[in-house]
Design an enzyme around this catalytic site. Structure first.
Site, PDB file in Angstrom:
ATOM      1  CG  HIS A 198       4.156   0.492   1.547  1.00  0.00           C
ATOM      2  ND1 HIS A 198       4.104   0.864   2.876  1.00  0.00           N
ATOM      3  CD2 HIS A 198       2.869   0.249   1.191  1.00  0.00           C
ATOM      4  CE1 HIS A 198       2.845   0.832   3.296  1.00  0.00           C
ATOM      5  NE2 HIS A 198       2.073   0.473   2.280  1.00  0.00           N
ATOM      6  CG  HIS A 256      -1.577  -1.244  -1.155  1.00  0.00           C
ATOM      7  ND1 HIS A 256      -1.949  -2.040  -0.098  1.00  0.00           N
ATOM      8  CD2 HIS A 256      -0.898  -0.203  -0.604  1.00  0.00           C
ATOM      9  CE1 HIS A 256      -1.537  -1.498   1.041  1.00  0.00           C
ATOM     10  NE2 HIS A 256      -0.890  -0.376   0.766  1.00  0.00           N
ATOM     11  CG  ASP A 295       0.054  -1.046   4.769  1.00  0.00           C
ATOM     12  OD1 ASP A 295       0.275  -0.167   5.625  1.00  0.00           O
ATOM     13  OD2 ASP A 295      -0.189  -0.783   3.578  1.00  0.00           O
ATOM     14  CG  HIS A 340      -0.998   1.230   8.749  1.00  0.00           C
ATOM     15  ND1 HIS A 340      -1.228   1.799   7.520  1.00  0.00           N
ATOM     16  CD2 HIS A 340      -1.888   1.826   9.596  1.00  0.00           C
ATOM     17  CE1 HIS A 340      -2.207   2.692   7.622  1.00  0.00           C
ATOM     18  NE2 HIS A 340      -2.629   2.720   8.863  1.00  0.00           N
ATOM     19  CG  HIS A 374       2.730   4.688   5.683  1.00  0.00           C
ATOM     20  ND1 HIS A 374       2.457   4.540   7.019  1.00  0.00           N
ATOM     21  CD2 HIS A 374       1.977   3.757   5.045  1.00  0.00           C
ATOM     22  CE1 HIS A 374       1.564   3.568   7.185  1.00  0.00           C
ATOM     23  NE2 HIS A 374       1.274   3.072   5.997  1.00  0.00           N
ATOM     24  CG  ASP A 420       0.936   3.430   1.196  1.00  0.00           C
ATOM     25  OD1 ASP A 420       0.481   2.333   0.801  1.00  0.00           O
ATOM     26  OD2 ASP A 420       0.481   4.031   2.186  1.00  0.00           O
ATOM     27  CG  HIS A 459      -8.579   3.516  -3.770  1.00  0.00           C
ATOM     28  ND1 HIS A 459      -9.022   2.323  -3.228  1.00  0.00           N
ATOM     29  CD2 HIS A 459      -7.672   4.004  -2.887  1.00  0.00           C
ATOM     30  CE1 HIS A 459      -8.427   2.115  -2.063  1.00  0.00           C
ATOM     31  NE2 HIS A 459      -7.585   3.116  -1.834  1.00  0.00           N
TER      32      HIS A 459
HETATM   33 ZN   LIG Z   1      -0.306   1.756   5.645  1.00  0.00          ZN
HETATM   34 ZN   LIG Z   2       0.021   0.774   2.302  1.00  0.00          ZN
END
Ligand SMILES: [Zn+2]
Ligand SMILES: [Zn+2]
Length: 438
Positions: free
Chosen positions: A74, A76, A166, A193, A246, A319, A323
């Site tokens: 998981h 991003h 997600d 999610h 999560h 996860d 940012h």
């Molecule tokens: Zn999520």
């Molecule tokens: Zn995520």
């Protein structure tokens, strides 16, 4: 090209194929055996004592754990669309630095990974620039809008290893039901999610005393609990595979535990932040402790750890959600949800789960290797002759302070800066090549 990793510790479970007597570790890690590993080009060719075998390159692993390359199911990667936060290149380099040789990436990029073309773009970038293997997860609905299904079969044929919207819950239960029917047929995880947006409202952190003190709108546990229960009911009815991303609440852990007892095909993951921090971390770290689902209460943290201990939760995943600093500087109300996690996962797991005695080293390594591999249907996560040489060397004794200025990720949004942790990955080998070292 032959490479020899000499004199490290391997876990007992990795030794079914070793054909020699190996020395046991002296003390705390009773399940470890001393071993060499011989690699030829991209593959492992021998595990066990290799004596004076000739090799082009010999790496001394004495005192180090030789683990299978870790898998984070998981993350991003933000490419395409927000290459200022992360790219396939920087994200997989951060993964390698954190000990991961495989990552599964979420489809909430700009544009969304909702077509075979978008999926192929990620795979191509990974082939060109990746330090880790990338397994793309495709979106369940077009543009994550929740109402129109993507072409699931075409996406599977293009290489999707699962589906998820997600960041959002697909509130249309009929779309989820049909996808789970296909999952029962073709065998892939539907990664959920879980958060009812109506119950979550405009919440920015866990609903509770800390939110009240700060005067911030809260997200109740119920927002997660109700969707976990719905998705389990859909999986039970269809025979499809639901994977709960999560898990953060005590009731969600209980729902998964009970569903497993009934034989529902449900698996679950927990993140390092959900087993190490409560919502009070917001007081110190502000938006760098803002994520979704939010950090919860101590009772919830205890339940997540209990779920990891009794096998209710199958996988540890980060996860990883990069940012930009200017976005996180907007304060709790406006800052986006998410923290980075690839480069702090292993030391958090060793320091906060293994050292206090909650879980054995063997168990946590399996939650970072064979368990996610089995959920994603990957041939990875084990040291075996003939297997691709994806290997992570971990120094279980090494102590270090978390220093975000040294991260390979393009982003710095972490609440763990300055934590002194023990047990760091020191070398990552992908397809027989060293891709990162500390
Ligand atoms: Zn999520
Ligand atoms: Zn995520």
């Amino acid at each position: 090209m032959k490479r020899l990793i000499r004199g490290g510790w391997v876990l007992n479970g990795e030794l079914q194929t070793a054909n020699c007597e190996l020395e046991s570790s002296p003390d705390s890690h009773a399940k470890l055996r001393k071993s060499d590993i011989l690699i030829e080009d991209e593959h492992i060719i021998r595990i066990g004592s290799c004596g004076d075998t000739a090799a082009d390159c010999i790496m001394d692993a004495s005192g180090l754990l030789i683990a299978p390359g870790l898998i984070d199911m998981h993350v991003h990667l933000r490419e395409p669309g927000r290459e200022d936060k992360e790219t396939v290149q920087s994200g997989t380099y951060a993964a390698a630095q954190g000990g991961f040789t495989t990552v599964a990436c979420m489809p909430n990029t700009q544009p969304t990974v909702d077509s075979p073309e978008a999926l192929e773009y990620i795979l191509n970038q990974a082939e060109k620039y990746g330090s880790a293997r990338v397994c793309p997860i495709a979106s369940i609905t077009c543009g994550l809008q929740g109402n129109q299904a993507t072409d699931w079969n075409a996406l599977l044929d293009a290489g999707a290893c699962g589906f998820s919207d997600d960041g959002r819950t697909v509130m249309n239960a009929e779309i989820m039901r049909r996808l789970l029917l296909l999952s029962a047929d073709r065998g892939f995880p539907v990664i959920s999610h879980c958060e009812d947006p109506h119950l979550a409202g405009h919440g920015v952190m866990n609903a509770g005393k800390t939110a009240e003190k700060l005067g911030l709108p809260g997200i109740p546990n119920l927002a997660e609990d109700t969707i976990v229960e719905r998705d389990i009911a859909l999986a039970e009815d269809t025979g499809g595979h639901i994977h709960i991303a999560h898990v953060s609440t005590r009731v969600a852990v209980r729902h998964v535990r009970q569903a497993k007892q009934r034989g529902v095909h449900v698996t679950a993951e927990a993140t390092p932040h959900h087993f190490t921090l409560t919502d009070t971390a917001i007081l110190e770290h502000g938006a760098n402790a803002k994520m979704n689902p939010p950090l919860r209460s101590q009772q919830d943290v205890d339940a997540v750890i209990e779920g990891l201990v009794d096998g209710t939760i199958d996988v540890i995943a980060t996860d990883h959600a990069p940012h930009a600093a200017f976005e996180k500087a907007q304060g709790m109300l406006k800052a986006p949800f998410g923290i980075i996690g690839l480069e702090t996962c292993v030391p958090l797991v060793i320091s906060k789960l293994v050292q206090p005695g909650y879980l054995s080293l063997e168990k946590v390594i399996s939650m970072l290797t064979v368990q996610p591999a089995s959920i994603l249907g990957l041939e990875a996560g084990q040291l075996a002759p003939g297997a691709v040489a994806d290997i992570t060397l971990i120094d279980l004794e090494r102590q270090e302070f978390v220093d975000p200025t040294r991260f390979m990720s393009k982003s710095r949004n972490t609440p763990f800066a300055g934590w002194e942790l023990q047990g760091w990955p020191v070398m990552t080998i992908r397809r027989g090549e060293v891709v990162a070292r500390r």
